[in-house]
Design a protein around this motif. Sequence first.
Motif, PDB file in Angstrom:
ATOM      1  N   THR A   1      19.534  15.131  -4.720  1.00  0.00           N
ATOM      2  CA  THR A   1      18.886  13.888  -5.153  1.00  0.00           C
ATOM      3  C   THR A   1      17.464  14.142  -5.610  1.00  0.00           C
ATOM      4  OG1 THR A   1      20.240  12.569  -3.640  1.00  0.00           O
ATOM      5  CG2 THR A   1      18.196  11.569  -4.434  1.00  0.00           C
ATOM      6  N   LEU A   2      16.738  14.978  -4.865  1.00  0.00           N
ATOM      7  CA  LEU A   2      15.369  15.307  -5.267  1.00  0.00           C
ATOM      8  C   LEU A   2      15.350  16.015  -6.617  1.00  0.00           C
ATOM      9  CD1 LEU A   2      13.738  16.612  -1.947  1.00  0.00           C
ATOM     10  CD2 LEU A   2      13.311  14.434  -3.101  1.00  0.00           C
ATOM     11  N   ALA A   3      16.225  16.989  -6.784  1.00  0.00           N
ATOM     12  CA  ALA A   3      16.223  17.784  -8.010  1.00  0.00           C
ATOM     13  C   ALA A   3      16.591  16.941  -9.225  1.00  0.00           C
ATOM     14  CB  ALA A   3      17.193  18.955  -7.871  1.00  0.00           C
ATOM     15  N   VAL A   4      17.613  16.093  -9.073  1.00  0.00           N
ATOM     16  CA  VAL A   4      18.084  15.297 -10.205  1.00  0.00           C
ATOM     17  C   VAL A   4      17.237  14.042 -10.395  1.00  0.00           C
ATOM     18  CG1 VAL A   4      20.022  13.988 -11.126  1.00  0.00           C
ATOM     19  CG2 VAL A   4      20.428  16.156  -9.954  1.00  0.00           C
ATOM     20  N   GLY A   5      16.904  13.393  -9.279  1.00  0.00           N
ATOM     21  CA  GLY A   5      16.213  12.111  -9.368  1.00  0.00           C
ATOM     22  C   GLY A   5      14.793  12.212  -9.875  1.00  0.00           C
ATOM     23  N   LEU A   6      14.128  13.353  -9.618  1.00  0.00           N
ATOM     24  CA  LEU A   6      12.731  13.496 -10.028  1.00  0.00           C
ATOM     25  C   LEU A   6      12.561  14.306 -11.301  1.00  0.00           C
ATOM     26  CD1 LEU A   6      11.051  14.152  -6.560  1.00  0.00           C
ATOM     27  CD2 LEU A   6      11.260  11.991  -7.794  1.00  0.00           C
ATOM     28  N   ALA A   7      13.646  14.813 -11.831  1.00  0.00           N
ATOM     29  CA  ALA A   7      13.545  15.713 -12.976  1.00  0.00           C
ATOM     30  C   ALA A   7      13.020  15.026 -14.228  1.00  0.00           C
ATOM     31  CB  ALA A   7      14.908  16.340 -13.270  1.00  0.00           C
ATOM     32  N   HIS A   8      13.274  13.732 -14.368  1.00  0.00           N
ATOM     33  CA  HIS A   8      12.938  13.062 -15.622  1.00  0.00           C
ATOM     34  C   HIS A   8      11.897  11.960 -15.452  1.00  0.00           C
ATOM     35  CE1 HIS A   8      16.198  15.279 -17.439  1.00  0.00           C
ATOM     36  NE2 HIS A   8      17.029  14.839 -16.513  1.00  0.00           N
ATOM     37  N   ILE A   9      11.194  11.972 -14.323  1.00  0.00           N
ATOM     38  CA  ILE A   9      10.108  11.016 -14.155  1.00  0.00           C
ATOM     39  C   ILE A   9       8.913  11.493 -14.953  1.00  0.00           C
ATOM     40  CG2 ILE A   9       8.446  10.030 -12.536  1.00  0.00           C
ATOM     41  CD1 ILE A   9      10.586   9.968 -10.439  1.00  0.00           C
ATOM     42  N   GLU A  10       8.372  10.618 -15.791  1.00  0.00           N
ATOM     43  CA  GLU A  10       7.220  11.000 -16.601  1.00  0.00           C
ATOM     44  C   GLU A  10       6.006  11.141 -15.709  1.00  0.00           C
ATOM     45  OE1 GLU A  10       4.525   9.307 -20.338  1.00  0.00           O
ATOM     46  OE2 GLU A  10       6.261   8.187 -19.606  1.00  0.00           O
ATOM     47  N   GLU A  11       5.336  12.269 -15.809  1.00  0.00           N
ATOM     48  CA  GLU A  11       4.138  12.518 -15.013  1.00  0.00           C
ATOM     49  C   GLU A  11       2.950  11.770 -15.597  1.00  0.00           C
ATOM     50  OE1 GLU A  11       1.838  16.296 -13.028  1.00  0.00           O
ATOM     51  OE2 GLU A  11       3.084  16.571 -14.793  1.00  0.00           O
ATOM     52  N   LYS A  12       2.257  11.045 -14.725  1.00  0.00           N
ATOM     53  CA  LYS A  12       1.072  10.300 -15.153  1.00  0.00           C
ATOM     54  C   LYS A  12      -0.063  10.684 -14.234  1.00  0.00           C
ATOM     55  CE  LYS A  12       3.725   6.333 -16.856  1.00  0.00           C
ATOM     56  NZ  LYS A  12       3.521   6.626 -18.276  1.00  0.00           N
ATOM     57  N   PHE A  13      -1.221  10.997 -14.795  1.00  0.00           N
ATOM     58  CA  PHE A  13      -2.331  11.474 -13.997  1.00  0.00           C
ATOM     59  C   PHE A  13      -3.414  10.434 -13.781  1.00  0.00           C
ATOM     60  CE2 PHE A  13      -1.040  15.717 -13.372  1.00  0.00           C
ATOM     61  CZ  PHE A  13      -0.304  16.056 -14.486  1.00  0.00           C
ATOM     62  N   SER A  14      -3.335   9.289 -14.438  1.00  0.00           N
ATOM     63  CA  SER A  14      -4.380   8.269 -14.279  1.00  0.00           C
ATOM     64  C   SER A  14      -3.745   6.903 -14.347  1.00  0.00           C
ATOM     65  CB  SER A  14      -5.428   8.428 -15.371  1.00  0.00           C
ATOM     66  OG  SER A  14      -6.473   7.496 -15.215  1.00  0.00           O
ATOM     67  N   PRO A  15      -4.115   5.991 -13.446  1.00  0.00           N
ATOM     68  CA  PRO A  15      -5.084   6.194 -12.377  1.00  0.00           C
ATOM     69  C   PRO A  15      -4.501   7.002 -11.223  1.00  0.00           C
ATOM     70  CG  PRO A  15      -4.147   4.011 -12.201  1.00  0.00           C
ATOM     71  CD  PRO A  15      -3.581   4.622 -13.472  1.00  0.00           C
ATOM     72  N   TRP A  16      -5.404   7.500 -10.355  1.00  0.00           N
ATOM     73  CA  TRP A  16      -4.957   8.264  -9.192  1.00  0.00           C
ATOM     74  C   TRP A  16      -4.078   7.416  -8.304  1.00  0.00           C
ATOM     75  CZ3 TRP A  16      -5.111  13.279  -8.174  1.00  0.00           C
ATOM     76  CH2 TRP A  16      -5.959  14.072  -8.919  1.00  0.00           C
TER      77      TRP A  16
ATOM     78  N   ARG B   1       0.830  -1.195   0.000  1.00  0.00           N
ATOM     79  CA  ARG B   1       0.000   0.000   0.000  1.00  0.00           C
ATOM     80  C   ARG B   1       0.875   1.260   0.000  1.00  0.00           C
ATOM     81  NH1 ARG B   1      -4.426  -0.105  -1.986  1.00  0.00           N
ATOM     82  NH2 ARG B   1      -5.218   1.578  -0.658  1.00  0.00           N
ATOM     83  N   LEU B   2       1.954   1.223   0.776  1.00  0.00           N
ATOM     84  CA  LEU B   2       2.882   2.349   0.810  1.00  0.00           C
ATOM     85  C   LEU B   2       3.521   2.553  -0.558  1.00  0.00           C
ATOM     86  CD1 LEU B   2       4.666   1.560   4.203  1.00  0.00           C
ATOM     87  CD2 LEU B   2       2.889   3.268   3.824  1.00  0.00           C
ATOM     88  N   HIS B   3       3.899   1.455  -1.189  1.00  0.00           N
ATOM     89  CA  HIS B   3       4.551   1.526  -2.496  1.00  0.00           C
ATOM     90  C   HIS B   3       3.653   2.195  -3.531  1.00  0.00           C
ATOM     91  CE1 HIS B   3       5.594  -0.057  -6.530  1.00  0.00           C
ATOM     92  NE2 HIS B   3       6.839   0.118  -6.111  1.00  0.00           N
ATOM     93  N   LYS B   4       2.386   1.825  -3.537  1.00  0.00           N
ATOM     94  CA  LYS B   4       1.458   2.388  -4.515  1.00  0.00           C
ATOM     95  C   LYS B   4       1.312   3.898  -4.331  1.00  0.00           C
ATOM     96  CE  LYS B   4      -3.277   1.996  -6.241  1.00  0.00           C
ATOM     97  NZ  LYS B   4      -4.580   1.284  -6.118  1.00  0.00           N
ATOM     98  N   GLU B   5       1.160   4.336  -3.093  1.00  0.00           N
ATOM     99  CA  GLU B   5       0.992   5.772  -2.842  1.00  0.00           C
ATOM    100  C   GLU B   5       2.282   6.540  -3.146  1.00  0.00           C
ATOM    101  OE1 GLU B   5      -1.726   7.339  -2.235  1.00  0.00           O
ATOM    102  OE2 GLU B   5      -3.009   5.602  -1.932  1.00  0.00           O
TER     103      GLU B   5
ATOM    104  N   ILE C   1       3.043   9.708  -5.683  1.00  0.00           N
ATOM    105  CA  ILE C   1       3.676  10.975  -5.285  1.00  0.00           C
ATOM    106  C   ILE C   1       4.827  11.314  -6.224  1.00  0.00           C
ATOM    107  CG2 ILE C   1       5.011  12.134  -3.482  1.00  0.00           C
ATOM    108  CD1 ILE C   1       3.430  10.359  -1.449  1.00  0.00           C
ATOM    109  N   LEU C   2       5.682  10.332  -6.492  1.00  0.00           N
ATOM    110  CA  LEU C   2       6.875  10.577  -7.294  1.00  0.00           C
ATOM    111  C   LEU C   2       6.553  10.982  -8.733  1.00  0.00           C
ATOM    112  CD1 LEU C   2       9.117   7.609  -6.071  1.00  0.00           C
ATOM    113  CD2 LEU C   2       9.322  10.026  -5.453  1.00  0.00           C
TER     114      LEU C   2
END
Length: 266
Positions: free
Chosen positions: A251-266, A198-202, A206-207
């Motif tokens: 790490t936050l700035a570099v690690g999250l910069a190229h994650i593709e944003e997905k809006f569905s499913p929530w 459950r933690l992994h899914k949430e 977030i990421l």
Amino acid sequence: MQKLNIAIPQDAVWILNKLNEGGHEAYIVGGCVRDSILGRIPQDWDITTSALPEETKTIFDHTFDTGIKHGTITVVLHHENYEVTTYRIDGEYADCRHPDEVSFTKKLNEDLLRRDFTMNAIAYHPKEGFRDPFHGQEDIAAGIIRGVGEPARRFQEDALRMLRALRFAARLSFRIDGETAAAIHAARTRLRAVAPERLHKELSGILCGRQAAALLEEFSDVLFELIPELAPCQGFRQYNPHHTRDVWTHTLAVGLAHIEEKFSPW
């Protein structure tokens, strides 16, 4: 606030009307109302009603017990499933996730009070309009995630709601109101009792949000409950001319910069 009429599927409207004809209140509620206000296409249409589960079952021909202990009956109509749940008040949450027991009520506001955030505590009927006792529409318009009633109590009931708040904030670029944020920081250790899957899914949700880096910097203590190995990165300076941040913010700035944003499913 501008008036909004929600385009509800005809089958959902038919279910509402059948419950009304049986002498019961009925509304669509929760995520489908929130998503409609946001201009998004709801994934499903949940219905809340004053009818008891056994009363719901007598009204419709094709149903099955989804979570009858908690008041939920699934109505099947034209090969689609619609969850119909009796107004309820939740008891204690011994496992930090699910109520040990529930009691049914005839008052819609008592049912809405048990929900997580104001934006998810809005009911709607096409003939009556919105029932919004906790001003969820105003919070949506203002871009605010706010716990219903007493935020600290909502997180004591269900610890996963803390990560849900972060996920909604990251995905929608909403801010978490002060009292709700303080309650999350204070209750974060309760996340240890939640199942890892459950933690992994949430956390994955977030990421993938547009506001993930800023949010995780503000709520780093929450993330460190999930991944304690990251905690030493905070405040650890990189002493060279090519890095101006500590290891954590870098790490936050570099690690999250190229994650593709997905809006569905929530």
